[in-house]
Design a protein around this motif. Sequence first.
Motif, PDB file in Angstrom:
ATOM      1  N   ASP A 318       0.820  -1.212   0.000  1.00  0.00           N
ATOM      2  CA  ASP A 318       0.000   0.000   0.000  1.00  0.00           C
ATOM      3  C   ASP A 318       0.854   1.263   0.000  1.00  0.00           C
ATOM      4  N   ARG A 347      -2.880  -3.696  -6.637  1.00  0.00           N
ATOM      5  CA  ARG A 347      -2.707  -2.342  -6.103  1.00  0.00           C
ATOM      6  C   ARG A 347      -2.229  -1.424  -7.230  1.00  0.00           C
ATOM      7  N   MET A 371      -6.347   0.190  -3.677  1.00  0.00           N
ATOM      8  CA  MET A 371      -5.438   1.334  -3.769  1.00  0.00           C
ATOM      9  C   MET A 371      -5.584   2.094  -5.097  1.00  0.00           C
ATOM     10  N   SER A 396      -6.280  -2.527   2.718  1.00  0.00           N
ATOM     11  CA  SER A 396      -6.042  -1.724   1.512  1.00  0.00           C
ATOM     12  C   SER A 396      -7.302  -0.985   1.095  1.00  0.00           C
TER      13      SER A 396
END
Length: 448
Positions: A318, A347, A371, A396
């Motif tokens: 993250d 992500r 994310m 996340s």
Amino acid sequence: MPYSPNSRRDPRRFSRGLAASCALALGSAVLSAAAPAAAAAGCEVDYTVNEWNSGFTASVEITNLGDALDGWTLEWEFPDGQEVTGAWNAEIDQSGSAVTAESVAYNAAMSTGGTASFGFQATHSGQNGAPGGFTLNGTVCDGSAGGDDGSGDDGDDGGGGGDPQPSGSPAGWAGENGGTTGGAGGATVAVDTAQELTDAMTASGPAVIEVHGSIALSGMNDVTSDKSVIGAEGARITGGGIDVDEAHNVIIRNIAFADWDDDAINVQDGSTNVWIDHNSFTRGDDGAVDIKRESDFVTVSWNHVFDHAKSMLLGHSDDHTADRGHLRVTYHHNFFDGSGSRHPRVRFGETVHVYNNYYRDNAEYGVASTMGAGVLVENNYFENVEHPTHVGYADSAAGRLEAVGNAFENSGAPETAGSVAGVPYSYTPDPAQDVPAIVTDGAGPGNI
């Protein structure tokens, strides 16, 4: 048809010939040019349209996969009565549905691996189908260096048949940014020990590395740029994995990975143009295929993951915001067979394209977008999967996820959120209902 909302470009790729270059004014006059110096031996064409009401523009890019050319001509036929009204970087003549584009002085020469591009504006009425085929200097091209006499397709698009060292570039993101050819053009090196394999993977220059038998590795082992690591029949790698670290143009194909102590395949630190195809992964300690740290232009296709928990991570953490603007990855025709999670877990990446995969009995979830990532989940088949997709996962923050054309058998509803940018390449997804049969028949080693 490729996924393309009306507001987006509709990219269409064909493994065909091409021509290009110079401003054009169409009229009754027929344009002429010197005859091309040689026949084409192979090529690939990107054909991209941007349309409105009754008009459109088209951009065409050729990659020459054969011998160098000194002058070239591209020919095609429009299927729906389209008419060219103007052009740039090519001399174009149209007679009925037949169109000819010819090179001009400043782009007549095209080296092996070289490219040329041109564009045109045209009108259409109602339908605007793409040309069904192109010829370059009289040869029907099929995306391979060997050309095609029209009797059949001898290329390889990352699907079923083909030679162990694939010709052309794979479907999806690994086909962009100049394409992915691995060690093509280099020496073929046969290996059957760990030392031979690691030496070959780190040697300078392009190489096709044929893996024979079962090789036991320990930890992560580097592979450098311009390499194809291709398993011969029955090839296995156990104990350790392959690290694609700061490398470009790498293919890993037709290998059974098992019992690795870290990751089976790790792509990281800005690596680009990587194709991971027709492998299997089972009983590993961590990820089967992890892609992270600003890596880009990757295709993961026709792999089989079974008896394994953590499948495919995309994005390091993250906190690693440098991944924004990277991690363009395509996952297609993979079989996630009872694996737990991360198919993939994303992500930051956009656009991450997940299509025609078969998800069966996945204990935790199928796909997770986190994310701020943008993930397109298209024409997949989910069977006995309670959570086909997540938007946000664990600690996340949420990403964006579009689900289009998927099939769900005894499975939950997908979580979706927001919109996702289109992809710049062409592809023709299989119907979701056909995916289980297609993927179980074709995924994993031994099916190339």
